[in-house]
Design an enzyme around this catalytic site. Structure first.
Site, PDB file in Angstrom:
ATOM      1  N   GLU A   1      39.188  27.082  -1.516  1.00  0.00           N
ATOM      2  CA  GLU A   1      39.033  25.667  -1.170  1.00  0.00           C
ATOM      3  C   GLU A   1      38.044  25.573  -0.008  1.00  0.00           C
ATOM      4  O   GLU A   1      38.229  26.235   1.023  1.00  0.00           O
ATOM      5  CB  GLU A   1      40.372  25.050  -0.744  1.00  0.00           C
ATOM      6  CG  GLU A   1      41.321  24.755  -1.900  1.00  0.00           C
ATOM      7  CD  GLU A   1      40.981  23.482  -2.672  1.00  0.00           C
ATOM      8  OE1 GLU A   1      40.046  22.744  -2.259  1.00  0.00           O
ATOM      9  OE2 GLU A   1      41.658  23.218  -3.679  1.00  0.00           O
TER      10      GLU A   1
ATOM     11  N   HIS B   1      35.504  23.998  -9.977  1.00  0.00           N
ATOM     12  CA  HIS B   1      36.680  23.392 -10.602  1.00  0.00           C
ATOM     13  C   HIS B   1      36.242  22.484 -11.758  1.00  0.00           C
ATOM     14  O   HIS B   1      36.896  22.398 -12.792  1.00  0.00           O
ATOM     15  CB  HIS B   1      37.464  22.604  -9.546  1.00  0.00           C
ATOM     16  CG  HIS B   1      38.897  22.375  -9.897  1.00  0.00           C
ATOM     17  ND1 HIS B   1      39.742  21.646  -9.100  1.00  0.00           N
ATOM     18  CD2 HIS B   1      39.641  22.768 -10.964  1.00  0.00           C
ATOM     19  CE1 HIS B   1      40.944  21.604  -9.669  1.00  0.00           C
ATOM     20  NE2 HIS B   1      40.903  22.274 -10.803  1.00  0.00           N
TER      21      HIS B   1
ATOM     22  N   ASP C   1      34.903  18.499  -8.443  1.00  0.00           N
ATOM     23  CA  ASP C   1      34.611  19.342  -7.282  1.00  0.00           C
ATOM     24  C   ASP C   1      34.132  20.726  -7.732  1.00  0.00           C
ATOM     25  O   ASP C   1      34.461  21.140  -8.843  1.00  0.00           O
ATOM     26  CB  ASP C   1      35.846  19.452  -6.362  1.00  0.00           C
ATOM     27  CG  ASP C   1      37.044  20.164  -6.989  1.00  0.00           C
ATOM     28  OD1 ASP C   1      37.489  19.734  -8.078  1.00  0.00           O
ATOM     29  OD2 ASP C   1      37.525  21.158  -6.416  1.00  0.00           O
TER      30      ASP C   1
HETATM   31 ZN   LIG Z   1      39.577  21.568  -7.060  1.00  0.00          ZN
END
Ligand SMILES: [Zn+2]
Length: 249
Positions: A89, A136, A146
């Site tokens: 992330e 993603h 994203d």
């Molecule tokens: Zn994501």
């Protein structure tokens, strides 16, 4: 590489070998908020790593455990992506938290350099090729956008992470658009499936296919994301198919 531990309870056992690296943006106000969500047992989400805007790297889940970052997703016929991937992330508000003028917040160089260093380390240790580093949006094109069209994929590719199309045509004449039914659409769909996208060969530019084309554009032609198969998009898809066919990366 200095890694800060920030344990998350949100993981379980892997059932597959690690073969993919998935990149996300957090899509929240800041890293602190994202970290507290990913370490909250009630949230049931996590990732192996989180990279802050200042380049700090946090590890939330051990690599040999299955973190919960992919959700409903598919790549190369596999739908249990949490089990065969490592998830990073990257702190960025993205489309959820744009700048006051509406622009997407940029990824600072210091952060991207940390993402590159971490990714290279993971790719080396798990023998993950550049073609197996995905956004993603690549594995969940109908649901996710994203790490976004503002993510510097070209810069990462220059560092050996991911692929970047070279020598593509400037021609943006339309070939297929939403609703078109043609044998050529089937060819595009099989190309997308060959690359790894969860495309079905229906011969129709259906909503699912439009979303996958948008995902391809978001990643490889961020200046224009319209879900239309134009000459340039076609060229990008063909190039990806060739690279995929000619190598095992
Ligand atoms: Zn994501």
């Amino acid at each position: 590489m200095n890694i800060i531990k920030a344990s998350s309870p949100n993981f379980d056992a892997r059932t597959l070998e690690i073969s993919l690296l998935i990149l996300h943006y957090t899509g929240m106000e800041n890293g602190e908020v994202a970290l507290s969500r990913m370490t909250d047992a009630d949230a049931k989400v996590s990732a192996h790593y989180m990279v802050e805007t200042d380049g700090r790297v946090f590890q939330l889940v051990d690599e040999n455990k299955r973190a919960w970052h992919a959700g409903v997703s598919e790549w190369a016929g596999e739908t249990n992506i949490n089990s065969n991937s490592i998830g990073i992330e990257i702190v960025n508000g993205g489309h959820n938290v744009p700048l006051p003028n509406g622009d997407l917040p940029s990824y600072p160089d210091v952060q991207i350099n940390a993402v590159i260093a971490l990714s290279k380390d993971i790719m080396t240790r798990h023998s993950i090729g550049p073609f197996s580093v995905l956004g993603h949006s690549d594995i969940a094109p109908a649901r996710k956008i994203d790490p976004g069209e503002h993510f510097p994929w070209a810069g990462l590719a220059a560092a050996g992470i991911g692929h970047w199309p070279q020598h593509i045509t400037d021609d943006t004449r339309i070939v297929f658009e939403r609703g078109d039914r043609d044998r050529g659409v089937s060819a595009v769909q099989s190309g997308l499936a060959h690359i790894g996208y969860g495309a079905r060969v229906s011969g129709v530019m259906d909503e699912e296919t439009v979303k996958i084309i948008e995902a391809v554009q978001r990643r490889y032609r961020p200046t224009r994301i319209d879900g239309v198969v134009d000459m340039q998009t076609m060229d990008i898809v063909k190039g990806l198919v060739e690279v995929k066919t000619s190598s095992f990366i």
